[in-house]
Design an enzyme around this catalytic site. Sequence first.
Site, PDB file in Angstrom:
ATOM      1  N   HIS A  37       6.063   2.569 -10.272  1.00  0.00           N
ATOM      2  CA  HIS A  37       7.151   3.392  -9.726  1.00  0.00           C
ATOM      3  C   HIS A  37       8.422   3.224 -10.566  1.00  0.00           C
ATOM      4  O   HIS A  37       9.115   4.202 -10.855  1.00  0.00           O
ATOM      5  CB  HIS A  37       7.471   2.947  -8.302  1.00  0.00           C
ATOM      6  CG  HIS A  37       6.382   3.144  -7.306  1.00  0.00           C
ATOM      7  ND1 HIS A  37       5.678   2.100  -6.761  1.00  0.00           N
ATOM      8  CD2 HIS A  37       5.860   4.268  -6.747  1.00  0.00           C
ATOM      9  CE1 HIS A  37       4.794   2.566  -5.896  1.00  0.00           C
ATOM     10  NE2 HIS A  37       4.873   3.877  -5.872  1.00  0.00           N
ATOM     11  N   GLN A  61      -1.419  13.475   4.198  1.00  0.00           N
ATOM     12  CA  GLN A  61      -2.386  13.208   3.127  1.00  0.00           C
ATOM     13  C   GLN A  61      -3.313  12.046   3.474  1.00  0.00           C
ATOM     14  O   GLN A  61      -4.131  11.640   2.660  1.00  0.00           O
ATOM     15  CB  GLN A  61      -1.676  13.012   1.781  1.00  0.00           C
ATOM     16  CG  GLN A  61      -0.833  11.771   1.680  1.00  0.00           C
ATOM     17  CD  GLN A  61       0.010  11.777   0.412  1.00  0.00           C
ATOM     18  OE1 GLN A  61       0.954  12.545   0.287  1.00  0.00           O
ATOM     19  NE2 GLN A  61      -0.341  10.932  -0.548  1.00  0.00           N
ATOM     20  N   GLN A 153      -4.084  14.126  -8.918  1.00  0.00           N
ATOM     21  CA  GLN A 153      -2.835  14.566  -8.284  1.00  0.00           C
ATOM     22  C   GLN A 153      -1.985  15.339  -9.305  1.00  0.00           C
ATOM     23  O   GLN A 153      -1.422  16.391  -8.985  1.00  0.00           O
ATOM     24  CB  GLN A 153      -2.085  13.348  -7.769  1.00  0.00           C
ATOM     25  CG  GLN A 153      -0.719  13.627  -7.210  1.00  0.00           C
ATOM     26  CD  GLN A 153      -0.142  12.413  -6.506  1.00  0.00           C
ATOM     27  OE1 GLN A 153      -0.511  12.114  -5.383  1.00  0.00           O
ATOM     28  NE2 GLN A 153       0.748  11.706  -7.153  1.00  0.00           N
TER      29      GLN A 153
HETATM   30  P1  AMP Z   1       2.701   6.444  -4.627  1.00  0.00           P
HETATM   31  O1  AMP Z   1       3.921   5.785  -4.055  1.00  0.00           O
HETATM   32  O2  AMP Z   1       1.514   5.538  -4.737  1.00  0.00           O
HETATM   33  O3  AMP Z   1       2.408   7.777  -3.967  1.00  0.00           O
HETATM   34  O4  AMP Z   1       3.058   6.788  -6.132  1.00  0.00           O
HETATM   35  C1  AMP Z   1       4.241   7.480  -6.469  1.00  0.00           C
HETATM   36  C2  AMP Z   1       4.172   7.879  -7.913  1.00  0.00           C
HETATM   37  O5  AMP Z   1       4.011   6.704  -8.714  1.00  0.00           O
HETATM   38  C3  AMP Z   1       2.977   8.787  -8.224  1.00  0.00           C
HETATM   39  O6  AMP Z   1       3.392   9.795  -9.150  1.00  0.00           O
HETATM   40  C4  AMP Z   1       1.998   7.853  -8.844  1.00  0.00           C
HETATM   41  O7  AMP Z   1       1.109   8.481  -9.742  1.00  0.00           O
HETATM   42  C5  AMP Z   1       2.918   6.898  -9.579  1.00  0.00           C
HETATM   43  N1  AMP Z   1       2.227   5.629  -9.854  1.00  0.00           N
HETATM   44  C6  AMP Z   1       1.546   4.874  -8.954  1.00  0.00           C
HETATM   45  N2  AMP Z   1       0.989   3.802  -9.583  1.00  0.00           N
HETATM   46  C7  AMP Z   1       1.323   3.902 -10.892  1.00  0.00           C
HETATM   47  C8  AMP Z   1       1.053   3.107 -12.057  1.00  0.00           C
HETATM   48  N3  AMP Z   1       0.326   1.992 -11.989  1.00  0.00           N
HETATM   49  N4  AMP Z   1       1.561   3.517 -13.234  1.00  0.00           N
HETATM   50  C9  AMP Z   1       2.304   4.661 -13.310  1.00  0.00           C
HETATM   51  N5  AMP Z   1       2.599   5.437 -12.253  1.00  0.00           N
HETATM   52  C10 AMP Z   1       2.118   5.071 -11.060  1.00  0.00           C
END
Ligand code: AMP
Length: 282
Positions: A37, A61, A153
Site C-alpha cells: 500500500h 466484494q 483486478q
Molecule cells: P487492498 O487493501 O488489499 O484492497 O489493496 C489495495 C491496493 O493495494 C490494491 O490496488 C492492491 O493491488 C494493492 N496491493 C496489495 N498488496 C500489494 C503488494 N504486495 N504490492 C503492491 N500492491 C499491493
Amino acid sequence: MEIVREPAEMRRIVELARARGKTVGLVPTMGFFHRGHLELMRRAVAECDEVVVTLFVNPTQFAPGDDLADYPRDFDRDRRLAESEGVSYLFAPGPGEIYPRGFATSVEVEGLSSVMCGAGRPGHFQGVATVVAKLFNIVPAQAAYFGQKDAQQLAVIGAMARDLNFPVVIKAVPTMREDDGLAMSSRNVYLEPEEREAATALFHSLTAARELICSGERDASVIREAIGEVISAEPLVSLEYVSICGNIYLEPLSELSGEVLIALAARVGKARLIDNMVFELG
Ligand code: AMP
C-alpha cells in the site's frame, strides 16, 4: 492530512483542487497498510500534487462466509502511515455513505469477472468494479494507482475505465514482497508460523516458471506442470487455480507470446492467497 467521511465533501475538495490547477491521484485500499500500500502512495505522491487514499472495507466484494467480519483493521496505524507518506486526504466513509438505503446499481465487467478468482468468488469483481466506479466519481482524480499483485483486478478496472470512458489513467504498481518472496497482503496476518513458511511456495512456483521461460520454454502445459509440482510438494498449500493468459484480456494461452500473465490462487490455512508474474515475450 485531512480525514474525510462524506462523499459530497470529498468530491468538493477534489473539484476545488483541480480548479486550482492541481493534479490529483487516487489510491483505493481496504486498509491495514503494508509496504505494498505504501508503495502505491509513494508513487502517487511522487507523480501528483495531491493524493487521496481511500480506506473502505467494501462489503459487496465479500461473499457470505468470506472474511469480511475478520478482515484486519487498524485505523489509527493506517492514518499515521498514510500521513507519513505525504498523503493529503484519507477518505474513510462508513458503509451507509457508500451504500445508502435503496442502493441498487452495479457494474459488471463480463467475461473478465468470471474467470480465475472470479470462478471461485462469484460476485467479487462486480463488487470491486461497482465500488471503484463510485470512487472514480467521488474522487475525480487524473490518475488511480493499483497493485500488480491483484492482476485480475487491474484487468477488470482497466476494462471498466475504457468501456465506460472514465477520464482517469490507471497506473499499475509492481508487487511488493517480503524478503523471502511472499507477496505482501493484509491477509498474511491469518497465517500461522508454519503456514507462513509454506506460503513462499507460491512465489517459488512462479520463480520456477520464470526460469523455464528464461530458458526458452513457451509451452503453457509444461509451465503449468512445473508450477503444480512446486505447490504440491508443500502439503499446507492447496492450489485453487493456475492461469497462463494474456495480461489485458486474460485469454488462456497454450503457447506463450506477447504480454503473458501467470497468476495463481491457493489456500494456506485460513488464508486465500494470490500471486502472479508478468512476462514480456516476443
Ligand atoms: P487492498 O487493501 O488489499 O484492497 O489493496 C489495495 C491496493 O493495494 C490494491 O490496488 C492492491 O493491488 C494493492 N496491493 C496489495 N498488496 C500489494 C503488494 N504486495 N504490492 C503492491 N500492491 C499491493
